[in-house]
Design a protein around this motif. Structure first.
Motif, short mmCIF file in Angstrom:
data_model
loop_
_atom_site.label_atom_id
_atom_site.label_comp_id
_atom_site.label_asym_id
_atom_site.label_seq_id
_atom_site.Cartn_x
_atom_site.Cartn_y
_atom_site.Cartn_z
N LEU A 173 -3.38 -4.32 1.78
CA LEU A 173 -4.20 -5.26 2.52
C LEU A 173 -4.02 -5.10 4.02
O LEU A 173 -4.99 -5.10 4.79
CB LEU A 173 -3.84 -6.69 2.11
N VAL A 174 -2.79 -4.89 4.46
CA VAL A 174 -2.47 -4.89 5.90
C VAL A 174 -2.93 -3.62 6.59
O VAL A 174 -3.53 -3.66 7.67
CB VAL A 174 -0.95 -5.10 6.08
N GLY A 175 -2.64 -2.47 5.99
CA GLY A 175 -2.95 -1.20 6.65
C GLY A 175 -2.22 -1.12 7.97
O GLY A 175 -1.01 -1.35 8.06
N LEU A 176 -2.94 -0.80 9.04
CA LEU A 176 -2.36 -0.75 10.39
C LEU A 176 -2.98 -1.80 11.30
O LEU A 176 -2.98 -1.66 12.52
CB LEU A 176 -2.53 0.64 10.99
N ASN A 177 -3.53 -2.84 10.71
CA ASN A 177 -4.05 -3.96 11.50
C ASN A 177 -2.88 -4.65 12.21
O ASN A 177 -1.92 -5.05 11.56
CB ASN A 177 -4.77 -4.95 10.58
N PRO A 178 -2.92 -4.77 13.54
CA PRO A 178 -1.74 -5.30 14.26
C PRO A 178 -1.34 -6.71 13.83
O PRO A 178 -0.16 -7.02 13.73
CB PRO A 178 -2.17 -5.24 15.73
N HIS A 179 -2.35 -7.59 13.56
CA HIS A 179 -2.00 -8.95 13.13
C HIS A 179 -1.33 -8.91 11.76
O HIS A 179 -0.35 -9.63 11.50
CB HIS A 179 -3.25 -9.84 13.06
N GLY A 180 -1.86 -8.08 10.87
CA GLY A 180 -1.28 -7.97 9.55
C GLY A 180 0.09 -7.32 9.57
O GLY A 180 1.02 -7.75 8.86
N VAL A 181 0.27 -6.27 10.40
CA VAL A 181 1.56 -5.59 10.51
C VAL A 181 2.63 -6.57 11.02
O VAL A 181 3.77 -6.57 10.56
CB VAL A 181 1.45 -4.37 11.46
N ASP A 182 2.23 -7.43 11.96
CA ASP A 182 3.17 -8.41 12.50
C ASP A 182 3.69 -9.32 11.38
O ASP A 182 4.91 -9.54 11.27
CB ASP A 182 2.47 -9.25 13.57
N VAL A 183 2.80 -9.85 10.54
CA VAL A 183 3.23 -10.72 9.45
C VAL A 183 4.07 -9.93 8.44
O VAL A 183 5.07 -10.43 7.92
CB VAL A 183 2.00 -11.36 8.76
N PRO A 214 5.56 -7.67 -9.38
CA PRO A 214 6.28 -6.44 -9.06
C PRO A 214 5.55 -5.58 -8.04
O PRO A 214 6.15 -4.70 -7.43
CB PRO A 214 6.38 -5.73 -10.42
N LYS A 215 4.24 -5.81 -7.87
CA LYS A 215 3.46 -5.00 -6.92
C LYS A 215 3.32 -5.74 -5.58
O LYS A 215 2.36 -5.51 -4.85
CB LYS A 215 2.07 -4.70 -7.51
N PHE A 216 4.27 -6.58 -5.27
CA PHE A 216 4.22 -7.38 -4.04
C PHE A 216 3.99 -6.51 -2.81
O PHE A 216 3.05 -6.73 -2.04
CB PHE A 216 5.54 -8.16 -3.90
N PHE A 217 4.82 -5.50 -2.60
CA PHE A 217 4.70 -4.67 -1.40
C PHE A 217 3.44 -3.80 -1.45
O PHE A 217 2.81 -3.55 -0.41
CB PHE A 217 5.94 -3.80 -1.22
N HIS A 218 3.11 -3.32 -2.62
CA HIS A 218 1.89 -2.53 -2.74
C HIS A 218 0.68 -3.34 -2.32
O HIS A 218 -0.18 -2.88 -1.54
CB HIS A 218 1.73 -2.03 -4.19
N GLU A 225 -2.49 -16.15 -4.70
CA GLU A 225 -3.83 -15.85 -4.19
C GLU A 225 -4.06 -16.51 -2.83
O GLU A 225 -4.69 -15.91 -1.94
CB GLU A 225 -4.88 -16.34 -5.20
N THR A 226 -3.55 -17.72 -2.69
CA THR A 226 -3.72 -18.43 -1.41
C THR A 226 -3.04 -17.69 -0.27
O THR A 226 -3.60 -17.54 0.82
CB THR A 226 -3.15 -19.85 -1.52
N LEU A 227 -1.81 -17.21 -0.51
CA LEU A 227 -1.09 -16.48 0.54
C LEU A 227 -1.85 -15.22 0.95
O LEU A 227 -1.97 -14.90 2.14
CB LEU A 227 0.31 -16.11 0.04
N MET A 228 -2.36 -14.48 -0.03
CA MET A 228 -3.10 -13.25 0.28
C MET A 228 -4.40 -13.56 1.01
O MET A 228 -4.82 -12.82 1.90
CB MET A 228 -3.36 -12.45 -0.99
N LYS A 229 -5.09 -14.67 0.61
CA LYS A 229 -6.33 -15.06 1.31
C LYS A 229 -6.01 -15.44 2.76
O LYS A 229 -6.79 -15.12 3.67
CB LYS A 229 -6.99 -16.24 0.59
N TRP A 230 -4.91 -16.14 2.95
CA TRP A 230 -4.54 -16.49 4.33
C TRP A 230 -4.28 -15.23 5.14
O TRP A 230 -4.73 -15.11 6.28
CB TRP A 230 -3.29 -17.36 4.31
N LEU A 231 -3.55 -14.26 4.56
CA LEU A 231 -3.26 -13.02 5.26
C LEU A 231 -4.54 -12.25 5.55
O LEU A 231 -4.71 -11.68 6.63
CB LEU A 231 -2.31 -12.16 4.43
N GLN A 232 -5.47 -12.27 4.62
CA GLN A 232 -6.75 -11.59 4.84
C GLN A 232 -7.50 -12.23 5.99
O GLN A 232 -8.14 -11.55 6.80
CB GLN A 232 -7.60 -11.67 3.55
#
Length: 988
Positions: free
Chosen positions: A132-142, A123-127, A82-89
């Motif tokens: 969450l990322v979509g096409l957001n450039p900062h998210g795509v970079d990570v 198992p749904k790691f990539f999903h 959850e922490t990793l996903m919150k950081w990415l968000q």
């Protein structure tokens, strides 16, 4: 918790004041790695702005996941996810991305979490990530950085994995292929389309990801017109062209990409004016071509005939493009394609070898030959007088082209020889009007054939006129055309290089020697206006004369007369620039020596010619030495010393002409070189510039020991006395080989009974000299070794180590040369002192090279003095010192049996024990059983074992036994369990 500075920085950082309780808890917590909750809270805290603290928190999480994941509770594991996903968000909402080092570390943590949990808890790691990322450039970079980090963890073959990790990684890849790869490939397509123009750095990252994953996913997902068309468009963005190279890894992908490239007009190289783009495009084509070659090689070796034929056809279709790029005016573009060209020619070579020598070659094969010949040509802008970076790059490029020429010769030597002959003859016929570039490359091609062609195609010349080779015809044309007079540095150099490369030609057609000799001696060679040409010709002339001196007897005195001024010693006050440097003059003096020594003149004439050659040197030496002794200016002293050293070096170089068939004595030159020695030796006592003068005279003495043999001995005592005065470590280190050479050269050997009178005469001279010089030399060595030095002065420590080695080598030379009386006659106290240094060298110094030498000495001394009729008191020394050395040395911590030299030392140690047994017999075995081994608390069983092995006739048995026992002792000393046993019980 090892780095307290990090925690102190966290504690006092002003940006952390929003929640000081957390940081105080970190600071005082006794085990900082037990509770990841603290770090998770810090790391998603919106007030946290210090990059180093963020990085540290990521490191803590990385450590938890990598090393303690199995020990975390399910709640803690869930918290990390959850922490990793919150950081990415949080990254999606930030206007500015995190620093690259933060994003890279985050990607590593994401990848580690994926590896640990994808098959079980997530198992749904990539999903989740893509949603969450979509096409957001900062998210795509990570996201892209995470994919590359996953590749490093799961796929990268350069990283060693345990069998368990390999099985895990295989399961992960299988699961990804079944569940998520199509979604990932689609995401890459969307990213390439969305950011191709606006964010080229993201497009580069995406292409790197595709290149990394394409080797193990379904190729059809990428090798299709839709995908490749999008990849091709990226070629229009210059910064992406290099990255595109990593995409082409498989035959089908290469062909698909080529089709789209061709339809898009990229193959029209002649119409493209953007040189930078073409440089990148040529790298892409090179990669595609090499990939096809690799595919063909694997298919051909695997016996897939049909598939290999298809790969070969695909390869052939790329050759026209290869040629366009290879002949491009820009050398960078051409150089980029050389790898593909080389590999393609290798394919042709293998195909021809497989199918037979009459295999039909592609029509473009001759075009490749002509392209290579054309690209070997210098540009008009090449600066021969002041070569810089551009010129150096062209020289390297030429080396690559030479590799292609060699490969062309391996494919079809006949075709290459014919093509070179055509270019050469056409150019030489009109050399007076041709440009220097044309003339130089024509000669260069002839020169290169010498290495490229096998001997059967004329690399070795034959005297049989019926078998005259094309090479012989070209050489005849070269030397008789007058081309040596072409006024350009590059042509002059190439002419002389080629003449010497093919010096065997003159053995079958010696009538051409006079005209070539003149070109060496006049303004075309040794007196050329270019110092570069003069210098190179001095060396080449020496090689030419060495090979052909038998054909120069009638020209010897004429040649010596013509080079007389080039043999003059240039004193510092001369003021005029010499035609040749002192290094170049060395070759001229050697050449003069060869002409004199190997001529057909009687010994009296050879002596006169050699004296005429060397007398000007000795006369100048006396005058300059007198000046040096009275000179007070240091710079002037150095110049005079250099000139004196050159004079000695020139005289020494002439002696290289002598051989076993043509000795100094046979040529009547003994007295000439004795006079040189007499002249040079006073330089050893010169009070200034001792280092360079001693070095020069010492080198001359080395040569004279070889050339004059026993005639040199009367000069050695006085020379040694001078060289041992006020000497440093390096002086001694360099002096010892001279004494060792004398000892080895004039040793007494039982195999030469017929020469006993001569040997006795030599021994009568050498042995007293060695006895006289031995202790002064040894004491000088001891004095230098005992001088204090700084602990961190590595240079001084190395000098002492090398001097110690030289000292032991000197003792070894004496003991193995039948002159052991030199040591025996030094008096009891001095002998004991020397012997103790050898024991010390065998045991105490962690230098296996010196240790090995010491055991060789000890073994030899036992052989010489250890018998019942040996030196008085030496058996006592054997039992008190040599035997303990043999057992204690292998037990030293520094005795590293993984080192090859140490293994050799152990072998010599075993041979020493065998020699003791050979000389002392049962007495030695009894001593080991009753006194020595019990004193070491060795059990009776092991003692009996050692004695039995010692009595085996094969020394290898003892060597192997000692090696195994030494390794066992090391294991016992380094094993914690064994140390505990040793501490608690004597009965191991």
């Amino acid at each position: 918790s090892d780095d307290h500075v990090l925690y102190c920085n966290i504690f006092i950082n002003p940006s952390l004041s929003d929640d000081p309780v957390l940081y105080c808890n970190i600071f005082i917590k006794p085990s900082l790695s037990d509770d990841p909750v603290l770090y998770c809270n810090i790391f998603i805290n919106p007030s946290l702005s210090d990059d180093h603290v963020k990085f540290f928190c990521f490191q803590v999480l990385e450590h938890q996941i990598k090393y303690r994941h199995g020990g975390l509770s399910p709640a803690q594991q869930q918290l990390i996810r959850e922490t990793l996903m919150k950081w990415l968000q949080g990254q999606l909402m930030n206007s500015q991305p995190e620093k690259p080092f933060i994003r890279n570390k985050a990607a590593q943590v994401f990848a580690l979490t994926f590896v640990m949990e994808y098959l079980t808890h997530w198992p749904k790691f990539f999903h989740d990530l893509l949603s969450l990322v979509g096409l957001n450039p900062h998210g795509v970079d990570v996201y892209l950085r995470t994919l590359m980090a996953i590749d490093a963890e799961v796929v990268d073959r350069d990283i060693l994995h345990s069998p368990e990790e390999v099985r895990r990684n295989t399961l992960i890849k299988d699961g990804m292929r079944e569940q998520v790869i199509p979604s990932l490939v689609e995401s890459w397509y969307q990213i390439l389309g969305a950011y191709q123009q606006s964010h080229p750095e993201i497009t580069c990252q995406c292409l790197e990801v595709v290149g990394a994953y394409v080797s193990w996913i379904d190729l059809n997902l990428i090798a299709n017109d839709r995908y490749v068309s999008l990849s091709v468009v990226s070629l229009s963005v210059v910064s992406l062209s290099v990255v595109s190279l990593s995409v082409v890894n498989k035959t089908k992908l290469v062909e698909s990409l080529c089709q789209v490239l061709q339809s898009a007009g990229f193959f029209n190289v002649d119409q493209e004016e953007d040189v930078d783009f073409l440089a990148k495009f040529s790298r892409l084509v090179n990669g595609m071509g090499q990939s096809l070659v690799l595919s063909w090689t694997k298919l051909a070796k695997g016996g897939a005939v049909k598939e290999a034929a298809e790969a070969l056809r695909a390869l052939e279709t790329k050759v026209p493009l290869l040629l366009q790029l290879l002949v491009h005016d820009d050398d960078d573009i051409s150089a980029n394609i050389v790898g593909f060209c080389y590999d393609y020619l290798n394919v042709l070579k293998q195909v021809r070898y497989t199918l037979g020598s009459n295999t039909f070659f592609p029509s473009l094969y001759p075009d490749i030959m002509l392209a290579v010949m054309k690209k070997l040509t210098y540009d008009e802008e090449y600066n021969f007088d002041n070569e810089g970076e551009d010129e150096a790059m062209f020289v390297e490029y030429r080396k690559q082209l030479k590799m292609l020429l060699d490969r062309l010769a391996q494919v079809s030597p006949d075709l290459l020889l014919e093509a070179v002959g055509r270019v050469f003859n056409n150019t030489i016929q009109r050399w007076q009007t041709a440009s220097f570039m044309e003339v130089e490359v024509a000669i260069r091609l002839l020169y290169m054939l010498g290495e490229a062609l096998p001997a059967s195609h004329g690399a070795h010349f034959s005297g049989d006129t019926a078998k005259t080779s094309a090479l012989q015809d070209m050489m005849r044309t070269l030397v008789s055309s007058g081309l040596s007079g072409y006024q350009h540095t590059s042509v002059s150099l190439e002419f002389f290089e080629t003449v010497v490369r093919y010096d065997k030609f003159f053995l079958v057609e010696p009538q051409h020697i006079p005209i070539v000799l003149m070109s060496f001696l006049d303004h075309r060679g040794l007196r050329h206006s270019s110092p570069k040409v003069r210098s190179r010709v001095a060396y080449l002339f020496s090689r030419f004369v060495k090979t052909l001196h038998k054909h120069m007897n009638s020209f010897i005195e004429d040649i010596l007369s013509r080079i007389q001024d080039l043999l003059e010693l240039a004193p510092p006050e001369n003021g005029f620039p010499a035609l040749l440097t002192s290094d170049d003059q060395l070759f001229i003096f050697e050449t003069a020596g060869v002409l004199i020594v190997h001529g057909e003149s009687p010994a009296e004439r050879k002596q006169a010619l050699m004296r005429s050659l060397l007398t000007p040197l000795t006369d100048a030496f006396r005058l300059l030495l007198a000046k040096l002794a009275s000179e007070r200016e240091e710079e002037r002293q150095a110049a005079l010393a250099d000139c004196l050293s050159h004079a000695v070096g020139f005289a020494s170089r002439t002696s290289k002409a002598f051989s076993n068939k043509q000795t100094v004595k046979q040529c009547g030159c003994t007295e000439v070189y004795r006079d040189c020695l007499q002249t040079f030796l006073p330089a050893l006592s010169c009070p200034v510039q001792r280092g360079s003068l001693r070095s020069a005279v010492r080198s001359f003495l080395h040569r004279m020991i070889i050339c004059l043999e026993e005639e040199v001995l009367p000069f050695v005592p006085a020379a040694s006395e001078h060289m041992l005065k006020d000497c440093e470590a390096r002086d001694l280190q360099e002096f010892i080989p001279l004494i060792s050479q004398i000892t080895a050269k004039f040793k007494v050997t039982r195999d030469l009974q017929e020469f006993i009178p001569l040997i006795s005469q030599i021994t009568d001279q050498v042995s007293p000299f060695l006895q006289q010089v031995f202790m002064p030399l040894v004491l000088a060595i001891f004095e230098v070794l005992c001088r204090p030095a700084e602990d961190n002065d590595q240079a001084a420590a190395l000098e002492k180590q090398m001097l110690r080695r030289s000292y032991f080598t000197f003792i070894q030379t004496i003991t193995s040369s039948g002159m052991n009386e030199v040591l025996a006659n030094q008096g009891v106290e001095n002998v004991e002192r020397v012997l103790f240094t050898i024991i010390q060298g065998a045991v105490d110094f962690p230098d296996p090279i010196a240790q090995k030498t010491c055991f060789i000495i000890l073994s030899k001394l036992v052989e010489l003095w250890g018998g019942k009729d040996g030196m008085a008191g030496f058996p006592d020394f054997i039992y008190k010192h040599i035997v303990p050395a043999c057992f204690l040395a292998p037990l030293k911590p520094s005795f590293d049996l993984t080192d090859a030299q140490t293994v050799l030392t152990l072998s010599e140690c075993a041979l020493t024990l065998k020699m003791i047994h050979l000389r002392r017999g049962p007495e030695f075995i009894q001593y080991l059983q009753q006194e020595y081994l019990p004193s070491l608390q060795v059990s009776p069983e092991i003692t009996q074992e050692v004695c039995q092995v010692l009595q085996q006739p094969d020394a290898k048995v003892l060597k192997n036994y000692m090696k195994v026992r030494s390794q066992l002792v090391v294991a016992l000393e380094t094993s914690p369990l064994c140390r505990l046993c040793l501490e608690t019980s004597n009965d191991i």
